[in-house]
Enzyme design. Structure first.
Site, mmCIF file in Angstrom:
data_model
loop_
_atom_site.group_PDB
_atom_site.id
_atom_site.type_symbol
_atom_site.label_atom_id
_atom_site.label_comp_id
_atom_site.label_asym_id
_atom_site.label_seq_id
_atom_site.Cartn_x
_atom_site.Cartn_y
_atom_site.Cartn_z
ATOM 1 N N SER A 178 43.375 52.445 44.530
ATOM 2 C CA SER A 178 44.083 53.485 45.265
ATOM 3 C C SER A 178 43.610 53.393 46.708
ATOM 4 C CB SER A 178 43.779 54.846 44.629
ATOM 5 O OG SER A 178 44.372 55.880 45.352
ATOM 6 N N TYR A 192 52.887 55.805 51.364
ATOM 7 C CA TYR A 192 51.660 55.188 50.852
ATOM 8 C C TYR A 192 50.777 56.203 50.107
ATOM 9 C CZ TYR A 192 47.321 52.409 51.079
ATOM 10 O OH TYR A 192 46.173 51.716 50.784
ATOM 11 N N LYS A 196 49.669 55.879 46.260
ATOM 12 C CA LYS A 196 48.255 55.754 45.889
ATOM 13 C C LYS A 196 47.769 56.995 45.130
ATOM 14 C CE LYS A 196 47.322 51.664 47.550
ATOM 15 N NZ LYS A 196 47.132 50.536 46.618
HETATM 16 N N1 LIG Z 1 42.354 47.166 53.667
HETATM 17 C C1 LIG Z 1 42.305 48.486 53.657
HETATM 18 O O1 LIG Z 1 41.987 49.112 54.665
HETATM 19 C C2 LIG Z 1 42.618 49.239 52.387
HETATM 20 C C3 LIG Z 1 42.239 50.587 52.328
HETATM 21 C C4 LIG Z 1 42.535 51.305 51.158
HETATM 22 C C5 LIG Z 1 43.180 50.681 50.110
HETATM 23 N N2 LIG Z 1 43.541 49.374 50.207
HETATM 24 C C6 LIG Z 1 44.239 48.763 49.067
HETATM 25 O O2 LIG Z 1 43.470 47.677 48.593
HETATM 26 C C7 LIG Z 1 44.328 46.687 48.060
HETATM 27 C C8 LIG Z 1 44.025 45.357 48.720
HETATM 28 O O3 LIG Z 1 44.236 45.492 50.104
HETATM 29 P P1 LIG Z 1 43.888 44.352 51.161
HETATM 30 O O4 LIG Z 1 43.747 45.003 52.465
HETATM 31 O O5 LIG Z 1 42.812 43.506 50.627
HETATM 32 O O6 LIG Z 1 45.308 43.562 51.157
HETATM 33 P P2 LIG Z 1 45.703 42.078 51.578
HETATM 34 O O7 LIG Z 1 44.617 41.393 52.328
HETATM 35 O O8 LIG Z 1 47.035 42.183 52.209
HETATM 36 O O9 LIG Z 1 45.879 41.369 50.151
HETATM 37 C C9 LIG Z 1 46.893 41.800 49.304
HETATM 38 C C10 LIG Z 1 46.976 40.875 48.114
HETATM 39 O O10 LIG Z 1 48.001 41.335 47.230
HETATM 40 C C11 LIG Z 1 48.951 40.295 47.007
HETATM 41 N N3 LIG Z 1 50.264 40.909 46.835
HETATM 42 C C12 LIG Z 1 50.925 41.706 47.712
HETATM 43 N N4 LIG Z 1 52.133 42.041 47.235
HETATM 44 C C13 LIG Z 1 52.241 41.455 46.029
HETATM 45 C C14 LIG Z 1 53.263 41.400 45.043
HETATM 46 N N5 LIG Z 1 54.449 42.028 45.219
HETATM 47 N N6 LIG Z 1 53.040 40.697 43.894
HETATM 48 C C15 LIG Z 1 51.872 40.052 43.717
HETATM 49 N N7 LIG Z 1 50.882 40.058 44.620
HETATM 50 C C16 LIG Z 1 51.057 40.746 45.756
HETATM 51 C C17 LIG Z 1 48.847 39.425 48.255
HETATM 52 O O11 LIG Z 1 49.268 38.097 48.064
HETATM 53 P P3 LIG Z 1 50.812 37.645 48.351
HETATM 54 O O12 LIG Z 1 51.236 38.289 49.622
HETATM 55 O O13 LIG Z 1 50.769 36.139 48.404
HETATM 56 O O14 LIG Z 1 51.602 38.133 47.172
HETATM 57 C C18 LIG Z 1 47.339 39.449 48.489
HETATM 58 O O15 LIG Z 1 46.690 38.572 47.603
HETATM 59 C C19 LIG Z 1 45.758 47.183 48.297
HETATM 60 O O16 LIG Z 1 46.229 47.817 47.132
HETATM 61 C C20 LIG Z 1 45.586 48.177 49.415
HETATM 62 O O17 LIG Z 1 46.595 49.148 49.405
HETATM 63 C C21 LIG Z 1 43.272 48.641 51.323
#
Ligand SMILES: NC(=O)c1ccc[n+]([C@@H]2O[C@H](COP(=O)([O-])OP(=O)(O)OC[C@H]3O[C@@H](n4cnc5c(N)ncnc54)[C@H](OP(=O)(O)O)[C@@H]3O)[C@@H](O)[C@H]2O)c1
Ligand SMILES: *[C@@H]1O[C@H](CO)[C@@H](O)[C@H](O)[C@H]1NC(C)=O
Ligand SMILES: *[C@@H]1O[C@H](CO)[C@@H](O)[C@H](O)[C@H]1NC(C)=O
Length: 335
Positions: A178, A192, A196
């Site tokens: 989340s 979002y 979440k």
């Molecule tokens: N970074 C932050 O600040 C933050 C804060 C709170 C929560 N989050 C959550 O943490 C999680 C990871 O975030 P992150 O920042 O590490 O993201 P990220 O670097 O953009 O990585 C996202 C990953 O998910 C895959 N993905 C996206 N859409 C997809 C789909 N439709 N089907 C299959 N795979 C998919 C992407 O690969 P492909 O694009 O190749 O599919 C990639 O491997 C997310 O759920 C995000 O909402 C992040």
């Protein structure tokens, strides 16, 4: 005795109680480990998911990574294999390209295909997801649908498949990712935060269902984390959203992944990072499951105080929003 002596006395007693509970918690909790276990990570090719892959590979797990882009998956596989080569326990790494946002046939077969090679999935970490920060009325229907599809349904359907298999094994760990923006609704995050937040209620319900089967459910609520996804979010982010979310600081994906794996192995329902994260999860515990003594006591003893502290945060958020509003109004007048 003066008031301040009483306060000191109370603080010492509370400190001793917490230290005692921390030690007792360590002694009681039977920490599970991942040696030789199959861990499946959606969104495992980038950011938090990729860091989780390194974390579990270092602990001797076999790893399945799921995402859409093949080139990124292959690069991640080589990366994680390097981590495996440097650790004592040699795990295997495999990749699958699936669009979790729509491809329902592929979702139902991917667990079977992955299990055929690496055995039953012991831990599923749902990291695939993305955020789009934009003003409510500016969000296009396609973006809103996609935020819901990938973040909510993309975790829902693959977890259904995993739970079927875990129930047969009578063991397993499910993790949903989340966000702190899923614990409270934030400016710019109408889609979002809704998605979440839905994941947290999904996790609560699932936790109640799978408990007898020796399956634990954990929700990760990361703060802003320095990932490719965060950089992407940055592109459309309103100033208000930027200023508000900065309050909790910027974390490294490795820190988030390490805490996520530790807490999931301990069977904790919530995992987060930083002081704001601790405060938010205690404050938003509500009727959520009680999985460890330390978090439960923090919720019971500190919720009232944290609610009072939240007034300060909310006041400063309101000030940010109002200031930007006034600036917009005065620049409109100037035109
Ligand atoms: N970074 C932050 O600040 C933050 C804060 C709170 C929560 N989050 C959550 O943490 C999680 C990871 O975030 P992150 O920042 O590490 O993201 P990220 O670097 O953009 O990585 C996202 C990953 O998910 C895959 N993905 C996206 N859409 C997809 C789909 N439709 N089907 C299959 N795979 C998919 C992407 O690969 P492909 O694009 O190749 O599919 C990639 O491997 C997310 O759920 C995000 O909402 C992040
Ligand atoms: C529950 O699962 C753990 C591994 O996650 C295993 O060690 C334990 O034996 C299982 N307990 C039962 C009662 O099946
Ligand atoms: C986000 O964008 C701003 C400009 O709008 C830039 O100054 C900042 O460095 C960017 N941050 C990240 C993490 O990309």
């Amino acid at each position: 005795m003066s008031l301040c002596c009483y306060l000191e006395y109370i603080l010492i007693v509370v400190g001793v109680i917490f230290a005692f509970i921390a030690v007792a918690d360590k002694l009681i909790s039977k920490k599970r480990d991942l040696k030789g276990k199959h861990v499946m990570i959606t969104g495992g090719s980038s950011g938090i998911g990729l860091s989780v892959a390194h974390e579990v590979a270092g602990r001797g797990a076999h790893v399945t990574l799921i995402a859409r882009n093949i080139a990124n998956l292959e690069k991640a596989k080589a990366d994680v294999e390097a981590t495996v080569a440097n650790s004592v326990a040699g795990g295997k790494v495999q990749i699958f390209s699936v669009n979790l946002g729509c491809d329902s046939d592929a979702v139902s077969s991917v667990i079977k295909d992955a299990e055929a090679v690496l055995g039953p999935v012991y831990m599923l970490v749902n990291c695939a997801g993305f955020s789009r920060a934009q003003k409510f009325e500016e969000l296009s229907p396609q973006v809103v649908k996609s935020v819901m599809d990938v973040n909510v349904l993309g975790s829902f359907f693959i977890t259904q498949e995993a739970v079927r298999s875990m129930k047969q094994q009578q063991e397993g760990i499910i993790v949903f990712t989340s966000s702190q923006g899923g614990l409270l609704g934030l400016y710019g995050f109408s889609a979002y935060s809704a998605a979440k937040g839905a994941l947290i209620k999904l996790a609560e319900a699932l936790h109640m269902e799978v408990k007898p089967y020796n399956i634990t459910v954990t929700v990760c609520c990361p703060p802003d984390t320095d990932t490719p996804g965060f950089e992407e979010e940055n592109k459309t982010k309103p100033t208000e959203t930027k200023l508000i979310s900065e309050a909790a600081g910027l974390f490294k994906p490795e820190e988030v992944a390490h805490k996520l794996v530790e807490d999931a192995l301990a069977g904790k329902f919530m995992t987060t990072n930083g002081l704001e994260g601790f405060m938010l999860t205690a404050l938003c515990a509500g009727m959520g499951p009680i999985t460890d003594l330390k978090s439960f006591l923090a919720q019971v003893l500190l919720s009232g105080v944290f609610r009072a502290v939240s007034a300060f945060y909310l006041w400063s958020f309101d000030r940010i929003v109002y200031k930007e509003y006034q600036q917009r109004m005065s620049s409109k007048k100037a035109e």
